[in-house]
Write a protein that holds these residues in place. Structure first.
Motif, PDB file in Angstrom:
ATOM      1  N   LYS A   1      -4.139 -25.188  -5.158  1.00 59.69           N
ATOM      2  CA  LYS A   1      -4.850 -24.953  -6.411  1.00 59.69           C
ATOM      3  C   LYS A   1      -5.687 -26.163  -6.810  1.00 59.69           C
ATOM      4  O   LYS A   1      -6.747 -26.021  -7.425  1.00 59.69           O
ATOM      5  N   ASN A   2      -5.230 -27.359  -6.463  1.00 58.89           N
ATOM      6  CA  ASN A   2      -5.910 -28.594  -6.856  1.00 58.89           C
ATOM      7  C   ASN A   2      -6.572 -29.299  -5.672  1.00 58.89           C
ATOM      8  O   ASN A   2      -6.770 -30.514  -5.703  1.00 58.89           O
ATOM      9  N   LYS A   3      -6.934 -28.521  -4.647  1.00 56.45           N
ATOM     10  CA  LYS A   3      -7.471 -29.109  -3.424  1.00 56.45           C
ATOM     11  C   LYS A   3      -8.802 -29.839  -3.638  1.00 56.45           C
ATOM     12  O   LYS A   3      -9.156 -30.722  -2.850  1.00 56.45           O
ATOM     13  N   ASP A   4      -9.520 -29.496  -4.685  1.00 60.06           N
ATOM     14  CA  ASP A   4     -10.801 -30.151  -4.935  1.00 60.06           C
ATOM     15  C   ASP A   4     -10.665 -31.383  -5.834  1.00 60.06           C
ATOM     16  O   ASP A   4     -11.655 -32.045  -6.143  1.00 60.06           O
ATOM     17  N   MET A   5      -9.442 -31.666  -6.235  1.00 62.20           N
ATOM     18  CA  MET A   5      -9.222 -32.807  -7.115  1.00 62.20           C
ATOM     19  C   MET A   5      -9.230 -34.104  -6.300  1.00 62.20           C
ATOM     20  O   MET A   5      -8.635 -34.187  -5.221  1.00 62.20           O
TER      21      MET A   5
ATOM     22  N   LEU B   1       8.936 -33.875  -5.444  1.00 62.91           N
ATOM     23  CA  LEU B   1       7.786 -34.218  -6.283  1.00 62.91           C
ATOM     24  C   LEU B   1       6.505 -34.166  -5.455  1.00 62.91           C
ATOM     25  O   LEU B   1       6.483 -34.609  -4.312  1.00 62.91           O
ATOM     26  N   VAL B   2       5.432 -33.612  -6.043  1.00 64.55           N
ATOM     27  CA  VAL B   2       4.117 -33.613  -5.413  1.00 64.55           C
ATOM     28  C   VAL B   2       3.142 -34.297  -6.366  1.00 64.55           C
ATOM     29  O   VAL B   2       3.121 -33.984  -7.573  1.00 64.55           O
ATOM     30  N   MET B   3       2.357 -35.242  -5.828  1.00 68.76           N
ATOM     31  CA  MET B   3       1.385 -35.982  -6.645  1.00 68.76           C
ATOM     32  C   MET B   3      -0.001 -35.906  -6.032  1.00 68.76           C
ATOM     33  O   MET B   3      -0.139 -35.913  -4.812  1.00 68.76           O
ATOM     34  N   ILE B   4      -0.990 -35.841  -6.879  1.00 70.50           N
ATOM     35  CA  ILE B   4      -2.364 -36.121  -6.474  1.00 70.50           C
ATOM     36  C   ILE B   4      -2.743 -37.384  -7.240  1.00 70.50           C
ATOM     37  O   ILE B   4      -2.969 -37.349  -8.449  1.00 70.50           O
ATOM     38  N   LEU B   5      -2.743 -38.508  -6.530  1.00 74.38           N
ATOM     39  CA  LEU B   5      -2.846 -39.824  -7.150  1.00 74.38           C
ATOM     40  C   LEU B   5      -4.247 -40.404  -6.987  1.00 74.38           C
ATOM     41  O   LEU B   5      -4.732 -40.605  -5.871  1.00 74.38           O
ATOM     42  N   ASN B   6      -4.876 -40.664  -8.111  1.00 78.25           N
ATOM     43  CA  ASN B   6      -6.212 -41.271  -8.130  1.00 78.25           C
ATOM     44  C   ASN B   6      -6.038 -42.736  -8.536  1.00 78.25           C
ATOM     45  O   ASN B   6      -5.819 -43.060  -9.704  1.00 78.25           O
TER      46      ASN B   6
ATOM     47  N   ASP C   1      -4.202 -46.155 -13.064  1.00 75.08           N
ATOM     48  CA  ASP C   1      -4.067 -45.001 -12.168  1.00 75.08           C
ATOM     49  C   ASP C   1      -3.948 -43.708 -12.976  1.00 75.08           C
ATOM     50  O   ASP C   1      -3.367 -43.679 -14.067  1.00 75.08           O
ATOM     51  N   LYS C   2      -4.486 -42.650 -12.379  1.00 73.24           N
ATOM     52  CA  LYS C   2      -4.340 -41.314 -12.942  1.00 73.24           C
ATOM     53  C   LYS C   2      -3.692 -40.415 -11.885  1.00 73.24           C
ATOM     54  O   LYS C   2      -3.903 -40.613 -10.688  1.00 73.24           O
ATOM     55  N   ALA C   3      -2.926 -39.428 -12.344  1.00 73.84           N
ATOM     56  CA  ALA C   3      -2.282 -38.534 -11.382  1.00 73.84           C
ATOM     57  C   ALA C   3      -2.039 -37.177 -12.015  1.00 73.84           C
ATOM     58  O   ALA C   3      -1.835 -37.058 -13.227  1.00 73.84           O
ATOM     59  N   ARG C   4      -2.092 -36.178 -11.177  1.00 71.31           N
ATOM     60  CA  ARG C   4      -1.591 -34.853 -11.549  1.00 71.31           C
ATOM     61  C   ARG C   4      -0.351 -34.626 -10.692  1.00 71.31           C
ATOM     62  O   ARG C   4      -0.402 -34.802  -9.475  1.00 71.31           O
TER      63      ARG C   4
END
Length: 401
Positions: A264-268, A279-284, A364-367
């Protein structure tokens, strides 16, 4: 001569008892093979099918009491039908009728208690469900039971997904279903509508006879005393195994949900991190972000969502306004400000949130996807977080306090 007379008398009594039992078994030829309880009351007769294959100990308790063969009965009660003459002492219209207390006060019992036995395929999901009454907790079942008039799934010991409640928590309803009416549902309705004073019928509703009916080889072979004696001590272990199996199922489902979160967040923008914990993170990562010390209190901006995208919490004023959840009074009280949190394992956060925070630097930002067992678990957090809810958070560490 006297010996012959005594033998003849014994044979006659045995014949009458056998004939009576056979008559009872043949009374309902339309019923399929199974174990049944016939409630003959002064308001009519009800017949319940007993689920001895799914909750054998609870059924054995009921059958043993009804037939006077229960191994925990006092000697003075053995050989006597325990329920005969007992009333439905508690009646609540649009809820249930309750009986099984020889004192008629709601405080009486057969003199013992036993552990709860649950099967997640058995629910208080319809009228006519026969279930154990208790005084709270897992080890307070005895002789009292109730029959529902309407569906009351909140009485189940488990949630809709099959995961178990913490039944030892105060004010938590966990009742063991062990049968359902197959005849006489209208009698249940009649009883539930009698005139009462503080739920007690003005005119007593009496169980004149409670007969156990066995149809088929399996039901006839069901030895209530033996089943209770052998299996009742194993019930705590059985519940632990059921709970462990459900937790494994929840973890497997969370893995699937985690993969869906990534898709769902593949473009993030950011690095996808799949932790062994679930836990799953998308870490910017911030450029040149400073790693906080373990003694630092970091400031966290956070927004929480359910899997369906509905917001349940935010510290971000703009998010609150965009989702029409903004509250001016809450804003004045400081609700829409980054909150401080110690940057170490002692942080008072749910495990998944804490794990994510400790992977982040300042800026840092993360979803993140937090599976229920790393979140608020089977108890949830009333009133916002339901039990076993997977959660999604947007996080940012904005500074150090």
């Amino acid at each position: 001569m006297n010996l012959i007379k005594k033998q003849m008398k014994f044979l006659l009594i045995a014949f009458i008892a056998s004939f009576s039992a056979m008559s009872c078994q043949d009374k309902y030829p339309d019923l399929p093979d199974g174990l049944y309880a016939e409630f003959k009351t002064n308001k009519g007769t009800m017949v319940a099918k007993l689920f001895y294959d799914k909750v054998p100990v609870t059924v054995a308790n009921f059958v043993g009491l009804a037939e006077g063969t229960h191994p925990k009965l006092a000697d003075s009660l053995k050989g006597k039908p325990f329920y005969n003459g007992i009333t439905f002492h508690r009646v609540m219209d649009k809820f249930m009728i309750q009986g099984g207390d020889p004192t008629g006060t709601g405080m009486g019992s057969a003199g013992f208690k036993f552990y709860s036995e649950f099967d997640t395929s058995l629910s208080h999901d319809k009228a006519g469900i026969l279930s154990m009454a208790n005084s709270g907790g897992l080890n307070t079942n005895g002789s009292q039971f109730f029959i529902t008039e309407v569906p009351k799934t909140n009485l189940d010991a488990f949630y809709a997904d099959g995961s178990f409640k913490n039944c030892n928590m105060p004010r938590t309803s966990c009742h063991a279903v062990f049968g359902e009416l197959v005849k006489g549902i209208e009698v249940q309705d009649t009883i539930s509508n009698v005139k009462t004073v503080q739920t007690k019928p003005v005119d007593p509703v009496i169980i004149e006879e409670l007969n156990i009916i066995r149809k088929g080889a399996d039901a006839k072979a069901f030895d209530a005393a033996k089943v209770f004696t052998e299996k009742e001590p194993l019930l705590p272990q059985r519940l632990e195994e059921q709970q462990a199996a459900m937790q494994e199922k929840i973890k497997e489902q969370a893995k699937i949900a985690g993969k869906a979160f990534i898709e769902k967040n593949k473009d993030m923008e950011g690095e996808v991190i799949e932790s062994p914990t679930g836990l799953v993170m998308i870490l910017n990562k911030a450029k040149d972000g400073v790693t906080p010390k373990s003694t630092d209190n970091v400031l966290i901006q956070s927004t929480g969502y359910f899997e369906n995208g509905n917001l349940f919490y935010t510290t971000d004023t703009e998010v609150a306004k965009a989702t029409n959840t903004y509250n001016e009074q809450a804003d004045k009280a400081g609700a829409y400000e980054p909150f401080p949190m110690i940057y170490n394992e002692s942080a008072t956060l749910v495990p998944g949130f804490r794990e994510a925070m400790l992977k982040m630097n300042i800026g840092d930002k993360a979803r993140i996807f937090v599976p229920s067992y790393l979140g608020y678990g089977p108890n949830g957090r009333a009133p916002r977080i339901p039990p076993n809810a997977n959660l999604v958070f947007d996080l940012e560490i904005v500074g150090i306090k």
